[in-house]
Design a protein around this motif. Structure first.
Motif, PDB file in Angstrom:
ATOM      1  N   GLN A  23      31.585  66.462  56.170  1.00 49.55           N
ATOM      2  CA  GLN A  23      31.584  65.468  57.240  1.00 49.55           C
ATOM      3  C   GLN A  23      30.318  64.619  57.189  1.00 49.55           C
ATOM      4  O   GLN A  23      30.347  63.433  57.522  1.00 49.55           O
ATOM      5  CB  GLN A  23      31.698  66.126  58.618  1.00 49.55           C
ATOM      6  N   TRP A  25      27.600  64.785  59.106  1.00 56.61           N
ATOM      7  CA  TRP A  25      27.378  64.322  60.474  1.00 56.61           C
ATOM      8  C   TRP A  25      26.045  63.602  60.619  1.00 56.61           C
ATOM      9  O   TRP A  25      25.953  62.593  61.334  1.00 56.61           O
ATOM     10  CB  TRP A  25      27.442  65.506  61.438  1.00 56.61           C
ATOM     11  N   ASP A  26      25.023  64.097  59.936  1.00 53.60           N
ATOM     12  CA  ASP A  26      23.690  63.487  60.043  1.00 53.60           C
ATOM     13  C   ASP A  26      23.637  62.072  59.469  1.00 53.60           C
ATOM     14  O   ASP A  26      22.684  61.340  59.738  1.00 53.60           O
ATOM     15  CB  ASP A  26      22.646  64.352  59.333  1.00 53.60           C
ATOM     16  N   ASN A  71      30.903  67.026  66.053  1.00 53.10           N
ATOM     17  CA  ASN A  71      30.657  67.780  64.826  1.00 53.10           C
ATOM     18  C   ASN A  71      31.867  68.669  64.548  1.00 53.10           C
ATOM     19  O   ASN A  71      32.285  69.450  65.408  1.00 53.10           O
ATOM     20  CB  ASN A  71      29.391  68.629  64.994  1.00 53.10           C
ATOM     21  N   ASP A  74      31.562  72.452  65.154  1.00 50.66           N
ATOM     22  CA  ASP A  74      31.630  72.864  66.558  1.00 50.66           C
ATOM     23  C   ASP A  74      33.075  72.875  67.053  1.00 50.66           C
ATOM     24  O   ASP A  74      33.493  73.772  67.787  1.00 50.66           O
ATOM     25  CB  ASP A  74      30.793  71.924  67.427  1.00 50.66           C
ATOM     26  N   GLN A 112      36.722  61.319  58.307  1.00 54.12           N
ATOM     27  CA  GLN A 112      35.354  61.423  58.813  1.00 54.12           C
ATOM     28  C   GLN A 112      34.685  60.067  58.986  1.00 54.12           C
ATOM     29  O   GLN A 112      33.554  59.980  59.434  1.00 54.12           O
ATOM     30  CB  GLN A 112      34.483  62.344  57.937  1.00 54.12           C
TER      31      GLN A 112
END
Length: 288
Positions: A23, A25-26, A71, A74, A112
């Motif tokens: 993904q 995410w950062d 995220n 999560d 994503q």
């Protein structure tokens, strides 16, 4: 300027046969989180009183909020505890066999990437907002979770039998654009509606579309629109209808439907249970 395409429609060459990617995410930019926030805040105001209570319950129990793109780890943790599902990142649309295999193994493949600020109101590709805001809350419901797994298994069988169009219609008119009876009201549970600012209102409140009681064979014979709002919406009597579909043997249904003509979206059949006979005004205006 043409919009960037993603996944299989964008010519993506996967590094893995399952098309899963990190993904990352950062790596999301403040602008991308800002697009999520805009989409989330305007849509979350629309869904109360319009969305199925099953959807609202799922949303309340997930780590999904306005401030940032969720995220996937999560989300997967919450889903795994409730229904044994997880969210996996993919670069966009994936091949049918890859999509069905993920569902059959209780993995939900979510794009994503997120749309650009110019695409707030319409995006033909499923992005992270469509997939997460639209689909994932319903995946917290055990009935929907089992239906989606069964759909993945059924999709793989349908590909081998050459009848994938039948299964695609079932998915389209339930998981993507389904309505459901709840008490004396009709509510939305389809992700394609719930992730759309304009179709959330159109699906329930416009006089234009037909709203017809769900019938499996009827749905599997009916074409759908990919370029505009739907001309027909099908209304499930309850989520238990999906539970019944989990245990359906589709092979004899495919054989039965092979001898019957397909149905164009505006049509209403004599045997239909009609909740709303639409005026068709919206789609007539498009072709005027």
């Amino acid at each position: 300027m043409d919009e960037v395409k993603h996944g299989i429609v964008g010519g993506y060459v996967p590094e893995r046969p399952d098309w899963i990617v990190p993904q990352n995410w950062d790596a999301y930019t403040p602008e991308e989180h800002g697009v999520w926030k805009t989409l989330f805040e305007r849509q979350i105001k629309l869904v109360p009183g319009r969305a199925s209570q099953h959807y609202l319950n799922g949303m309340n129990d997930l780590p999904i909020g306005p401030d940032a793109i969720p995220n996937f780890d999560d989300l997967s943790e919450a889903l795994m505890r409730r229904t044994g599902w997880q969210v996996v990142a993919v670069p966009g649309m994936v091949p049918n066999d890859v999509f069905f295999d993920h569902l059959a193994h209780r993995r939900f493949p979510a794009g994503q990437f997120i749309r650009t600020p110019r695409q707030l109101d319409y995006l033909q590709e499923p992005d992270v907002f469509h997939d997460i805001f639209g689909h994932v809350p319903m995946m917290m419901n055990p009935v929907m979770a089992d239906f989606m797994q069964a759909y993945g298994e059924g999709g793989l069988r349908a590909m081998k039998l050459g009848v994938l169009d039948r299964m695609a219609r079932l998915y389209w008119y339930t998981t993507e654009f389904g309505l459901i009876e709840e008490g004396d009201d009709i509510r939305i549970f389809g992700a394609g509606i719930l992730s759309s600012f304009t179709e959330t209102r159109f699906a329930l409140e416009s006089p234009s579309p037909n709203r017809i009681g769900f019938d499996l064979r009827r749905v599997m014979r009916t074409h759908y629109r990919i370029d505009e709002f739907q001309e027909n919406y099908f209304v499930l009597p309850s989520l238990d209808t999906l539970f019944d579909l989990v245990h359906t043997d589709f092979a004899p249904i495919y054989a039965e439907l092979a001898a019957q003509d397909d149905i164009q979206p505006p049509a209403i059949l004599p045997e239909d249970k009609v909740f709303t006979r639409g005026t068709g005004a919206y789609h007539r205006a498009l072709s005027a």
